[in-house]
Motif scaffolding. Sequence first.
Motif, PDB file in Angstrom:
ATOM      1  N   LEU A  57      -4.384   5.144   6.672  1.00 42.57           N
ATOM      2  CA  LEU A  57      -2.934   5.086   5.705  1.00 42.57           C
ATOM      3  C   LEU A  57      -3.197   5.251   4.134  1.00 42.57           C
ATOM      4  O   LEU A  57      -2.348   5.863   3.600  1.00 42.57           O
ATOM      5  N   MET A  58      -4.537   5.220   3.897  1.00 43.36           N
ATOM      6  CA  MET A  58      -4.769   5.778   2.456  1.00 43.36           C
ATOM      7  C   MET A  58      -4.575   7.156   1.973  1.00 43.36           C
ATOM      8  O   MET A  58      -4.074   7.454   1.069  1.00 43.36           O
ATOM      9  N   LEU A  59      -4.979   7.922   3.162  1.00 44.53           N
ATOM     10  CA  LEU A  59      -4.734   9.166   3.041  1.00 44.53           C
ATOM     11  C   LEU A  59      -3.467   9.566   2.945  1.00 44.53           C
ATOM     12  O   LEU A  59      -3.312  10.486   2.147  1.00 44.53           O
ATOM     13  N   ILE A  60      -2.541   9.180   3.671  1.00 46.53           N
ATOM     14  CA  ILE A  60      -1.093   9.478   3.351  1.00 46.53           C
ATOM     15  C   ILE A  60      -0.278   8.557   2.714  1.00 46.53           C
ATOM     16  O   ILE A  60       0.955   8.660   2.604  1.00 46.53           O
ATOM     17  N   ALA A  61      -0.943   7.575   1.563  1.00 44.78           N
ATOM     18  CA  ALA A  61      -0.255   6.857   0.809  1.00 44.78           C
ATOM     19  C   ALA A  61       0.517   7.665  -0.064  1.00 44.78           C
ATOM     20  O   ALA A  61       0.107   8.549  -0.627  1.00 44.78           O
ATOM     21  N   PRO A  62       1.740   7.130  -0.397  1.00 46.22           N
ATOM     22  CA  PRO A  62       2.555   7.986  -1.710  1.00 46.22           C
ATOM     23  C   PRO A  62       1.974   7.669  -3.010  1.00 46.22           C
ATOM     24  O   PRO A  62       2.241   8.907  -3.815  1.00 46.22           O
ATOM     25  N   ASP A  63       1.294   6.868  -3.293  1.00 48.58           N
ATOM     26  CA  ASP A  63       0.542   7.111  -4.565  1.00 48.58           C
ATOM     27  C   ASP A  63      -0.678   6.035  -4.593  1.00 48.58           C
ATOM     28  O   ASP A  63      -0.796   5.139  -3.513  1.00 48.58           O
ATOM     29  N   PRO A  64      -1.424   5.964  -5.733  1.00 47.59           N
ATOM     30  CA  PRO A  64      -2.616   5.077  -5.662  1.00 47.59           C
ATOM     31  C   PRO A  64      -2.464   3.654  -5.647  1.00 47.59           C
ATOM     32  O   PRO A  64      -3.331   2.930  -5.019  1.00 47.59           O
ATOM     33  N   ALA A  67      -2.449   2.645  -2.082  1.00 47.15           N
ATOM     34  CA  ALA A  67      -3.748   2.919  -1.379  1.00 47.15           C
ATOM     35  C   ALA A  67      -4.742   1.841  -1.973  1.00 47.15           C
ATOM     36  O   ALA A  67      -5.481   0.932  -1.087  1.00 47.15           O
ATOM     37  N   VAL A  68      -4.454   1.181  -3.043  1.00 47.92           N
ATOM     38  CA  VAL A  68      -5.205  -0.059  -3.782  1.00 47.92           C
ATOM     39  C   VAL A  68      -4.761  -1.182  -2.931  1.00 47.92           C
ATOM     40  O   VAL A  68      -5.749  -2.129  -2.435  1.00 47.92           O
ATOM     41  N   LYS A  69      -3.311  -1.415  -2.595  1.00 52.55           N
ATOM     42  CA  LYS A  69      -3.120  -2.519  -1.939  1.00 52.55           C
ATOM     43  C   LYS A  69      -3.593  -2.483  -0.616  1.00 52.55           C
ATOM     44  O   LYS A  69      -3.942  -3.508   0.088  1.00 52.55           O
ATOM     45  N   LEU A  70      -3.587  -1.483   0.233  1.00 51.68           N
ATOM     46  CA  LEU A  70      -4.190  -1.151   1.482  1.00 51.68           C
ATOM     47  C   LEU A  70      -5.742  -1.570   1.578  1.00 51.68           C
ATOM     48  O   LEU A  70      -6.119  -2.418   2.293  1.00 51.68           O
ATOM     49  N   ALA A  71      -6.332  -1.217   0.479  1.00 53.65           N
ATOM     50  CA  ALA A  71      -7.721  -1.707   0.660  1.00 53.65           C
ATOM     51  C   ALA A  71      -8.172  -3.038   0.215  1.00 53.65           C
ATOM     52  O   ALA A  71      -8.894  -3.866   0.694  1.00 53.65           O
TER      53      ALA A  71
END
Length: 101
Positions: A57-64, A67-71
């Motif tokens: 999901l981080m690879l296809i996230a719209p912005d960083p 991605a940080v929220k997913l982490a």
Amino acid sequence: MNVADPLNWTAIVLMGTGAFFFVAGSVGLLRLPDRFSRLHALTKADNVGLGFIILALMLIAPDPFHAVKLALIWLLVVFAGATGAHLIAKRALRNDGEDSR
């Protein structure tokens, strides 16, 4: 979403790998003989499976920011899973290791 994009194919493979780990953890939960083995299989496999899915999901996230929220979500789930597994194991040891199904 562009189907020909290699990033999307990588994300699909990572999601499939994560799903495999979830299934392996569920099989371990159902098949292993005692509470501690089941607990170990479930927590380890689920944390790794979620890690692969979060990575996809981080690879296809719209912005960083997303991605940080997913982490952060993954880290919270890992800590919660470890705490829950510790509490379950501690409670099982207080019952003299009896495995009541």
